[in-house]
Design a protein around this motif. Structure first.
Motif, mmCIF file in Angstrom:
data_model
loop_
_atom_site.group_PDB
_atom_site.id
_atom_site.type_symbol
_atom_site.label_atom_id
_atom_site.label_comp_id
_atom_site.label_asym_id
_atom_site.label_seq_id
_atom_site.Cartn_x
_atom_site.Cartn_y
_atom_site.Cartn_z
ATOM 1 N N ASP A 1 0.858 -1.176 0.000
ATOM 2 C CA ASP A 1 0.000 0.000 0.000
ATOM 3 C C ASP A 1 0.905 1.241 0.000
ATOM 4 O OD1 ASP A 1 -1.698 2.041 0.537
ATOM 5 O OD2 ASP A 1 -2.541 1.193 2.379
ATOM 6 N N SER B 1 0.372 4.223 0.615
ATOM 7 C CA SER B 1 0.220 5.168 1.722
ATOM 8 C C SER B 1 1.140 4.796 2.890
ATOM 9 C CB SER B 1 -1.238 5.242 2.181
ATOM 10 O OG SER B 1 -1.631 4.051 2.788
ATOM 11 N N LEU B 2 1.583 3.529 2.945
ATOM 12 C CA LEU B 2 2.522 3.144 4.005
ATOM 13 C C LEU B 2 3.847 3.887 3.838
ATOM 14 C CD1 LEU B 2 1.987 -0.712 4.078
ATOM 15 C CD2 LEU B 2 1.133 0.968 5.697
ATOM 16 N N ALA C 1 3.266 7.316 4.985
ATOM 17 C CA ALA C 1 3.180 7.330 6.450
ATOM 18 C C ALA C 1 4.581 7.317 7.047
ATOM 19 C CB ALA C 1 2.376 6.135 6.946
ATOM 20 N N LEU D 1 6.325 10.182 9.313
ATOM 21 C CA LEU D 1 6.824 9.933 10.664
ATOM 22 C C LEU D 1 8.324 10.188 10.760
ATOM 23 C CD1 LEU D 1 4.716 6.743 11.293
ATOM 24 C CD2 LEU D 1 4.411 8.932 12.423
ATOM 25 N N ARG E 1 12.967 0.280 6.264
ATOM 26 C CA ARG E 1 12.047 -0.047 7.357
ATOM 27 C C ARG E 1 10.690 -0.518 6.875
ATOM 28 N NH1 ARG E 1 11.624 4.096 12.111
ATOM 29 N NH2 ARG E 1 10.922 2.216 13.167
ATOM 30 N N LEU F 1 8.394 -5.542 3.698
ATOM 31 C CA LEU F 1 7.138 -5.959 3.079
ATOM 32 C C LEU F 1 7.377 -6.694 1.765
ATOM 33 C CD1 LEU F 1 4.881 -2.883 3.852
ATOM 34 C CD2 LEU F 1 4.735 -5.162 4.832
ATOM 35 N N PRO G 1 -1.510 -11.210 6.872
ATOM 36 C CA PRO G 1 -2.827 -11.085 7.480
ATOM 37 C C PRO G 1 -3.673 -12.290 7.091
ATOM 38 C CG PRO G 1 -2.331 -9.255 5.974
ATOM 39 C CD PRO G 1 -1.215 -10.218 5.872
ATOM 40 N N ALA H 1 -3.027 3.405 7.067
ATOM 41 C CA ALA H 1 -1.624 3.106 6.754
ATOM 42 C C ALA H 1 -0.878 2.509 7.937
ATOM 43 C CB ALA H 1 -0.910 4.364 6.249
ATOM 44 N N ILE H 2 -1.499 1.521 8.572
ATOM 45 C CA ILE H 2 -0.834 0.808 9.659
ATOM 46 C C ILE H 2 0.152 -0.185 9.035
ATOM 47 C CG2 ILE H 2 -1.202 -0.752 11.614
ATOM 48 C CD1 ILE H 2 -2.475 1.986 12.023
ATOM 49 N N PHE H 3 1.395 -0.185 9.527
ATOM 50 C CA PHE H 3 2.403 -1.087 8.958
ATOM 51 C C PHE H 3 2.055 -2.536 9.293
ATOM 52 C CE2 PHE H 3 4.772 2.883 9.891
ATOM 53 C CZ PHE H 3 4.918 3.285 8.584
ATOM 54 N N PRO H 4 1.761 -3.349 8.285
ATOM 55 C CA PRO H 4 1.256 -4.694 8.583
ATOM 56 C C PRO H 4 2.321 -5.638 9.134
ATOM 57 C CG PRO H 4 1.493 -4.387 6.214
ATOM 58 C CD PRO H 4 1.805 -3.068 6.855
ATOM 59 N N HIS H 5 3.597 -5.292 8.940
ATOM 60 C CA HIS H 5 4.648 -6.202 9.393
ATOM 61 C C HIS H 5 5.097 -5.891 10.816
ATOM 62 C CE1 HIS H 5 6.476 -2.633 7.779
ATOM 63 N NE2 HIS H 5 7.663 -2.962 8.223
ATOM 64 N N GLY I 1 5.444 3.376 17.940
ATOM 65 C CA GLY I 1 6.777 3.904 18.203
ATOM 66 C C GLY I 1 7.615 4.125 16.953
ATOM 67 N N PHE I 2 7.007 3.964 15.786
ATOM 68 C CA PHE I 2 7.765 4.024 14.524
ATOM 69 C C PHE I 2 8.574 5.317 14.396
ATOM 70 C CE2 PHE I 2 8.480 4.602 9.989
ATOM 71 C CZ PHE I 2 8.721 3.322 9.544
ATOM 72 N N HIS J 1 -2.304 -6.423 11.985
ATOM 73 C CA HIS J 1 -3.357 -6.856 11.057
ATOM 74 C C HIS J 1 -4.514 -7.545 11.766
ATOM 75 C CE1 HIS J 1 -1.840 -10.919 11.355
ATOM 76 N NE2 HIS J 1 -0.634 -10.486 11.066
ATOM 77 N N ARG K 1 0.069 6.903 16.880
ATOM 78 C CA ARG K 1 1.332 6.934 16.159
ATOM 79 C C ARG K 1 1.674 8.360 15.719
ATOM 80 N NH1 ARG K 1 1.520 3.585 10.659
ATOM 81 N NH2 ARG K 1 0.382 5.404 9.939
#
Lengths: 295, 362
Positions: free
Chosen positions: A189, A191-192, A195, A199, A209, A214, A294, B87-91, B99-100, B135, B149
């Motif tokens: 995705d 948007s990750l 994001a 950050l 990172r 991924l 997931p 946009a939550i990091f799935p890994h 804490g990213f 996830h 976050r």
């Protein structure tokens, strides 16, 4: 009547249609994979007595395969060459997959993927021969470099040795590595990545990172797809490897066809299979945390 | 408005030939809950992304705390964003997600970072969720992780891109209240992008209503609802009945109009919005009209009509009443008070309206 009813219901159920769908392939796989593997395994425990085979169980072949320095050296060389091929292929494939996934406009991606498969349009054997033409003493590469004045004498370290095997196999397996990495990158995705920048990470740290972790399922798949078959490759080492580029598969072939020692060849094959499976499993185990997706 | 924290000066943005932002000028105050409201494609998300630094601007200036943000990349801006998709990091685990952004905080040791993460999770009501896989969370929980976050970095501005649109209605209403509380608690400027006018009205200190790359009105929610700057804003915010009207007489004190279906009214200057173009129209909100029941005395003008449709909402009922002389029935809302019958389609209705609540667009 009740029994007939039940069978009737079974043939209409999802389970039955699933079975019917997989059975041709399953039968094919059993016939052409499971049976030969079982036979190789059986033969590896037998003994060759000139023209006939002694079917009494023995571990002699394994003892010989594991103690003879030549076999051990060939096995190690196969692992090293395979490892080098895998590393080269995946490291070179990643930027290509990344470029197509991130920098090619969506409407052109399938065209790019199509172009990447072009090497498959000719036979594998022809491609290997072509590399001979390119890498040879009077080959395309040497004459070009000499013509341009970069070298005075033809390079000899690029043909009839392990380097040539690595170059040829890396090229042959490139699409197999590019495709799974591309698919993994496509699934990220976008948007990750924003994001991550939001950050405080820059492009490099975002890659390390977010993108790379991924993409790991694709990288793991690419590694396995390249590593497992290259270890058993024997056409390439035979044609471009020279005496020092031979691999374990060449020895297995020699045992079966020239030295008339199928049991020893089978034992070598089983040992090679066990080693490949073990390494593959360890590799998957090491990357387990990237592979749980997931549900 | 308090001290201006963000200044947008004549911001233009082109995508090729497409003019996405057409001269946005606004100031957003320190600690303000500010909303960008508009239909999809109006440029509200583009504007938010230019503030975040994901999109460059073609001309104009974005100032943050007095500093020109030109050429400052997103990772160097004191803004953080809650994405529409979260946009939550799935890994990563929940705690690793929250804490990213702390990686670069060299002044904190691992223990201090852990405490910050736990505090942030507590703040959004997810205490104890740190070890969970990202996830495995529900939509509402992901939303909270995204908030934690972003807020853990104590940004000067928190940008929210339609953060509630993926939640179901009940969850959305609950999160609206929580977001307001959270914003008051942390005191950070929030900029919310939404296409939901109700959400904007509920949450914002001020709202910028945007159409086609321009701000049509920038005011606090009550002014926007009661005194929309144009017919278009009036139409977009809430429900508005538009009735054809004819200006009969104009004087210094106001105008006398004849409103189709309702009758004559004298409106003062404050009720008139100019520049709507196509003739005069009277605008009436559904709640400014009521039905007159037996035995009640009218608090305003009364017209008689026929009920065309009844929409029952539980606490409210919306009636569509056909009035003589107009084609479209007017929509009005009644609270379902105890002992009050819901009228039926075909019933005769006596509609009470008040000239003081009429808006005139001309």
């Amino acid at each position: 009547m009740a029994g007939q009813d039940r069978t009737g219901r079974f043939w209409r159920s999802d389970a039955a249609s699933g079975l019917i769908l997989v059975s041709p392939t399953a039968l094919y796989a059993i016939l052409l994979l499971a049976v030969p593997v079982a036979m190789v395994l059986a033969i590896s425990f037998w003994t060759q007595n000139y023209l006939e085979i002694d079917r009494t169980f023995t571990l002699k072949n394994y003892a010989e395969a594991l103690s003879e320095p030549l076999y051990r050296q060939l096995m190690l060389r196969s692992l090293t060459i395979s490892g080098a091929v895998t590393l080269t292929t995946v490291v070179l494939a990643f930027p290509i997959a990344y470029f197509v996934s991130f920098h090619v406009s969506p409407s052109r991606k399938s065209l790019w993927i199509f172009l990447i498969t072009i090497p498959f349009w000719t036979s594998y054997l022809i491609r290997v021969f072509l590399w001979k033409v390119i890498l040879g003493f009077n080959g395309v590469l040497n004459t070009s470099l000499q013509g341009l004045g970069f070298i005075d004498e033809p390079l000899t370290f690029i043909l009839y040795n392990a380097n040539a095997v690595v170059i040829t196999l890396a090229h042959a397996y490139a699409p197999f590595a590019i495709l799974p990495i591309f698919v993994a990158l496509e699934k990220i995705d976008r948007s990750l990545l924003e994001a991550s920048q939001d950050l405080g990470e820059n492009r490099v740290t975002t890659f390390l990172r977010v993108t790379l972790p991924l993409a790991m399922p694709g990288v793991v798949a690419a590694v396995l797809i390249v590593f497992i078959p290259t270890i058993g490759d024997y056409v390439t080492p035979r044609l471009v490897g020279g005496p020092n580029g031979l691999m374990i598969a060449n020895m297995i072939q020699t045992q079966f066809l020239k030295l008339n020692n199928a049991p020893l060849g089978a034992a070598l094959a089983v040992i090679a299979m066990v080693m490949v499976s073990t390494i593959a499993l360890i590799f998957v185990g090491l990357n387990r945390r990237y592979l749980r997706g997931p549900k | 408005m308090t001290r201006p924290l963000i200044e947008l000066r004549d911001v233009h943005k082109y995508y090729g030939d497409y003019h996405a932002l057409r001269g946005i000028t606004a100031q957003i105050g320190q600690g303000e809950f500010f909303s960008l409201l508009g239909p999809s494609g109006c440029g509200k998300t583009t504007l938010l992304r230019t503030i975040a630094g994901f999109e460059g601007i073609s001309s104009g200036a974005v100032l943050l705390d007095g500093q020109d943000m030109d050429r400052v990349p997103a990772n160097k801006r004191p803004t953080n964003m809650v994405f529409q998709s979260y946009a939550i990091f799935p890994h990563l685990s929940v705690a690793e997600n929250v804490g990213f952004g702390l990686r670069k905080r060299g002044d904190l040791n691992a223990q201090a970072k852990r405490t910050l993460v736990e505090d942030a999770l507590d703040m959004v009501g997810l205490g104890g969720y740190g070890k969970r896989a990202a996830h495995a969370l529900s939509g509402g929980q992901r939303q909270r992780v995204a908030l934690a976050r972003a807020l853990i970095l104590k940004p000067k501005v928190l940008l929210l891109d339609e953060p509630l649109s993926a939640l179901d209605r009940k969850m959305r209403e609950q999160m609206q209240v929580e977001l307001i509380k959270l914003q008051r608690h942390v005191g950070i400027t929030f900029i919310l992008v939404t296409h939901d006018q109700e959400e904007a009205l509920v949450m914002s200190d001020r709202i910028a209503v945007m159409f086609e790359g321009e701000i049509a009105q920038l005011d606090d929610p009550e002014v926007i609802y009661k005194r929309p700057a144009s017919r278009k804003v009036a139409d977009f915010i809430g429900i508005m009945n538009f009735l054809p009207a004819q200006v009969l007489e104009e004087s210094g004190a106001g105008v006398t109009v004849d409103i189709a279906g309702l009758g004559r009214a004298v409106l003062d200057a404050g009720q008139i919005t100019r520049g709507s173009g196509n003739g005069a129209e009277a605008g009436l909100r559904p709640e400014t009209m009521t039905l007159l029941y037996e035995g009640q005395s009218a608090q305003g003008e009364v017209v008689e009509g026929r009920i065309e449709e009844v929409v029952y909402y539980g606490d409210m009922t919306y009636y569509f009443v056909a009035l003589p002389g107009i084609d479209t029935p007017v929509q009005l809302s009644m609270r379902n008070l105890f002992g009050r019958d819901v009228l039926a389609v075909g019933d005769t209705a006596r509609v009470v309206w008040n000239p003081g609540s009429v808006m005139l667009f001309r």
